[in-house]
Design a protein around this motif. Structure first.
Motif, PDB file in Angstrom:
ATOM      1  N   PRO A 123     129.855   5.219  78.935  1.00 10.87           N
ATOM      2  CA  PRO A 123     131.019   5.720  79.657  1.00 10.87           C
ATOM      3  C   PRO A 123     131.476   7.111  79.220  1.00 10.87           C
ATOM      4  O   PRO A 123     132.082   7.831  80.004  1.00 10.87           O
ATOM      5  N   ASP A 124     131.183   7.497  78.005  1.00 14.63           N
ATOM      6  CA  ASP A 124     131.599   8.807  77.505  1.00 14.63           C
ATOM      7  C   ASP A 124     130.417   9.738  77.264  1.00 14.63           C
ATOM      8  O   ASP A 124     130.555  10.767  76.596  1.00 14.63           O
ATOM      9  N   ALA A 125     129.252   9.391  77.771  1.00 18.72           N
ATOM     10  CA  ALA A 125     128.045  10.194  77.533  1.00 18.72           C
ATOM     11  C   ALA A 125     128.114  11.523  78.276  1.00 18.72           C
ATOM     12  O   ALA A 125     128.699  11.624  79.353  1.00 18.72           O
ATOM     13  N   THR A 126     127.509  12.516  77.676  1.00 19.36           N
ATOM     14  CA  THR A 126     127.459  13.840  78.283  1.00 19.36           C
ATOM     15  C   THR A 126     126.132  14.018  79.019  1.00 19.36           C
ATOM     16  O   THR A 126     125.166  13.282  78.750  1.00 19.36           O
ATOM     17  N   PRO A 127     126.055  14.997  79.924  1.00 12.65           N
ATOM     18  CA  PRO A 127     124.768  15.280  80.562  1.00 12.65           C
ATOM     19  C   PRO A 127     123.681  15.620  79.532  1.00 12.65           C
ATOM     20  O   PRO A 127     122.525  15.218  79.690  1.00 12.65           O
ATOM     21  N   GLU A 128     124.068  16.296  78.465  1.00  6.67           N
ATOM     22  CA  GLU A 128     123.091  16.646  77.425  1.00  6.67           C
ATOM     23  C   GLU A 128     122.523  15.398  76.760  1.00  6.67           C
ATOM     24  O   GLU A 128     121.333  15.323  76.464  1.00  6.67           O
ATOM     25  N   GLN A 129     123.385  14.398  76.520  1.00  7.40           N
ATOM     26  CA  GLN A 129     122.900  13.153  75.934  1.00  7.40           C
ATOM     27  C   GLN A 129     121.990  12.403  76.901  1.00  7.40           C
ATOM     28  O   GLN A 129     120.998  11.806  76.485  1.00  7.40           O
ATOM     29  N   ALA A 130     122.311  12.438  78.184  1.00  7.38           N
ATOM     30  CA  ALA A 130     121.460  11.781  79.179  1.00  7.38           C
ATOM     31  C   ALA A 130     120.097  12.460  79.247  1.00  7.38           C
ATOM     32  O   ALA A 130     119.063  11.791  79.354  1.00  7.38           O
ATOM     33  N   ALA A 164     108.971  10.051  75.659  1.00 11.00           N
ATOM     34  CA  ALA A 164     108.128  10.092  74.454  1.00 11.00           C
ATOM     35  C   ALA A 164     107.708   8.682  74.023  1.00 11.00           C
ATOM     36  O   ALA A 164     106.639   8.503  73.443  1.00 11.00           O
ATOM     37  N   ALA A 165     108.545   7.692  74.350  1.00  8.27           N
ATOM     38  CA  ALA A 165     108.235   6.297  73.999  1.00  8.27           C
ATOM     39  C   ALA A 165     107.291   5.647  75.012  1.00  8.27           C
ATOM     40  O   ALA A 165     106.957   4.474  74.884  1.00  8.27           O
ATOM     41  N   GLY A 166     106.894   6.407  76.034  1.00 10.30           N
ATOM     42  CA  GLY A 166     105.933   5.875  76.999  1.00 10.30           C
ATOM     43  C   GLY A 166     106.540   5.391  78.301  1.00 10.30           C
ATOM     44  O   GLY A 166     105.861   4.745  79.093  1.00 10.30           O
ATOM     45  N   TYR A 167     107.815   5.691  78.539  1.00 13.87           N
ATOM     46  CA  TYR A 167     108.496   5.304  79.773  1.00 13.87           C
ATOM     47  C   TYR A 167     108.939   6.577  80.490  1.00 13.87           C
ATOM     48  O   TYR A 167     110.013   7.107  80.202  1.00 13.87           O
ATOM     49  N   PRO A 168     108.087   7.116  81.376  1.00 13.61           N
ATOM     50  CA  PRO A 168     108.405   8.376  82.048  1.00 13.61           C
ATOM     51  C   PRO A 168     109.796   8.323  82.697  1.00 13.61           C
ATOM     52  O   PRO A 168     110.054   7.485  83.559  1.00 13.61           O
ATOM     53  N   THR A 169     110.671   9.171  82.207  1.00 12.62           N
ATOM     54  CA  THR A 169     112.064   9.155  82.617  1.00 12.62           C
ATOM     55  C   THR A 169     112.522  10.567  82.910  1.00 12.62           C
ATOM     56  O   THR A 169     112.121  11.510  82.239  1.00 12.62           O
ATOM     57  N   GLU A 170     113.370  10.693  83.919  1.00 10.89           N
ATOM     58  CA  GLU A 170     113.927  12.009  84.226  1.00 10.89           C
ATOM     59  C   GLU A 170     115.431  11.894  84.396  1.00 10.89           C
ATOM     60  O   GLU A 170     115.950  10.858  84.811  1.00 10.89           O
ATOM     61  N   TYR A 171     116.114  12.963  84.038  1.00 11.02           N
ATOM     62  CA  TYR A 171     117.557  13.035  84.199  1.00 11.02           C
ATOM     63  C   TYR A 171     117.872  13.420  85.635  1.00 11.02           C
ATOM     64  O   TYR A 171     117.235  14.305  86.202  1.00 11.02           O
ATOM     65  N   ILE A 172     118.846  12.750  86.221  1.00 11.38           N
ATOM     66  CA  ILE A 172     119.346  13.148  87.529  1.00 11.38           C
ATOM     67  C   ILE A 172     120.839  13.424  87.384  1.00 11.38           C
ATOM     68  O   ILE A 172     121.565  12.653  86.778  1.00 11.38           O
ATOM     69  N   SER A 173     121.272  14.526  87.900  1.00 15.06           N
ATOM     70  CA  SER A 173     122.666  14.919  87.800  1.00 15.06           C
ATOM     71  C   SER A 173     123.536  14.010  88.638  1.00 15.06           C
ATOM     72  O   SER A 173     123.162  13.600  89.736  1.00 15.06           O
ATOM     73  N   THR A 174     124.717  13.715  88.133  1.00 19.93           N
ATOM     74  CA  THR A 174     125.673  12.939  88.909  1.00 19.93           C
ATOM     75  C   THR A 174     126.586  13.854  89.720  1.00 19.93           C
ATOM     76  O   THR A 174     127.378  13.383  90.512  1.00 19.93           O
ATOM     77  N   GLN A 175     126.454  15.152  89.513  1.00 18.04           N
ATOM     78  CA  GLN A 175     127.303  16.096  90.233  1.00 18.04           C
ATOM     79  C   GLN A 175     127.051  15.988  91.732  1.00 18.04           C
ATOM     80  O   GLN A 175     125.922  16.083  92.199  1.00 18.04           O
ATOM     81  N   GLY A 176     128.091  15.750  92.482  1.00 17.16           N
ATOM     82  CA  GLY A 176     127.982  15.656  93.930  1.00 17.16           C
ATOM     83  C   GLY A 176     127.563  14.292  94.437  1.00 17.16           C
ATOM     84  O   GLY A 176     127.529  14.062  95.632  1.00 17.16           O
ATOM     85  N   ALA A 177     127.247  13.357  93.552  1.00 12.76           N
ATOM     86  CA  ALA A 177     126.835  12.011  93.975  1.00 12.76           C
ATOM     87  C   ALA A 177     128.039  11.084  93.952  1.00 12.76           C
ATOM     88  O   ALA A 177     128.862  11.142  93.047  1.00 12.76           O
ATOM     89  N   GLU A 178     128.123  10.256  94.941  1.00 18.16           N
ATOM     90  CA  GLU A 178     129.182   9.250  94.984  1.00 18.16           C
ATOM     91  C   GLU A 178     128.802   8.102  94.056  1.00 18.16           C
ATOM     92  O   GLU A 178     127.629   7.780  93.911  1.00 18.16           O
ATOM     93  N   SER A 179     129.776   7.475  93.434  1.00 14.44           N
ATOM     94  CA  SER A 179     129.480   6.375  92.514  1.00 14.44           C
ATOM     95  C   SER A 179     128.738   5.244  93.211  1.00 14.44           C
ATOM     96  O   SER A 179     127.888   4.588  92.627  1.00 14.44           O
ATOM     97  N   GLU A 180     129.026   5.014  94.499  1.00 13.63           N
ATOM     98  CA  GLU A 180     128.328   3.981  95.257  1.00 13.63           C
ATOM     99  C   GLU A 180     126.852   4.321  95.416  1.00 13.63           C
ATOM    100  O   GLU A 180     125.986   3.458  95.313  1.00 13.63           O
ATOM    101  N   GLU A 181     126.543   5.612  95.633  1.00 17.94           N
ATOM    102  CA  GLU A 181     125.143   6.042  95.743  1.00 17.94           C
ATOM    103  C   GLU A 181     124.410   5.785  94.442  1.00 17.94           C
ATOM    104  O   GLU A 181     123.273   5.352  94.435  1.00 17.94           O
ATOM    105  N   LEU A 182     125.069   6.064  93.323  1.00 18.77           N
ATOM    106  CA  LEU A 182     124.429   5.869  92.025  1.00 18.77           C
ATOM    107  C   LEU A 182     124.176   4.387  91.765  1.00 18.77           C
ATOM    108  O   LEU A 182     123.134   4.012  91.256  1.00 18.77           O
ATOM    109  N   ALA A 183     125.109   3.547  92.143  1.00 21.86           N
ATOM    110  CA  ALA A 183     124.951   2.110  91.920  1.00 21.86           C
ATOM    111  C   ALA A 183     123.852   1.527  92.790  1.00 21.86           C
ATOM    112  O   ALA A 183     123.174   0.586  92.398  1.00 21.86           O
TER     113      ALA A 183
END
Length: 74
Positions: free
Chosen positions: A15-22, A31-50
């Motif tokens: 709940p208090d994480a920063t974009p840098e931490q994400a 690096a642990a073998g799970y290809p992951t990418e950061y997606i910005s929450t800027q401009g996204a509705e919370s319903e879209e993210l869920a």
């Protein structure tokens, strides 16, 4: 075959994480073998993210917890 990319944002990290931490979390998981990418929450509705689609191969809880332990404090 293209690897599955997990998409995460700061809300996935905590709940208090920063974009840098994400972004750091994405790097740690990749690096642990799970290809992951950061997606910005800027401009996204919370319903879209869920409602965003999750990849078929989930990141195991123990891998996620270990990655969280490696994050720089906010």
């Amino acid at each position: 075959m293209k690897p599955i990319n997990h998409q995460i944002n700061e809300f996935d990290v905590g709940p208090d994480a920063t974009p840098e931490q994400a972004k750091q979390m994405a790097e740690i998981l990749t690096a642990a073998g799970y290809p992951t990418e950061y997606i910005s929450t800027q401009g996204a509705e919370s319903e879209e993210l869920a409602d965003s689609e999750e990849p078929d191969a989930e990141i195991p809880e123990e891998v996620w917890a270990k990655a969280l332990d490696q994050l720089d404090p906010a």
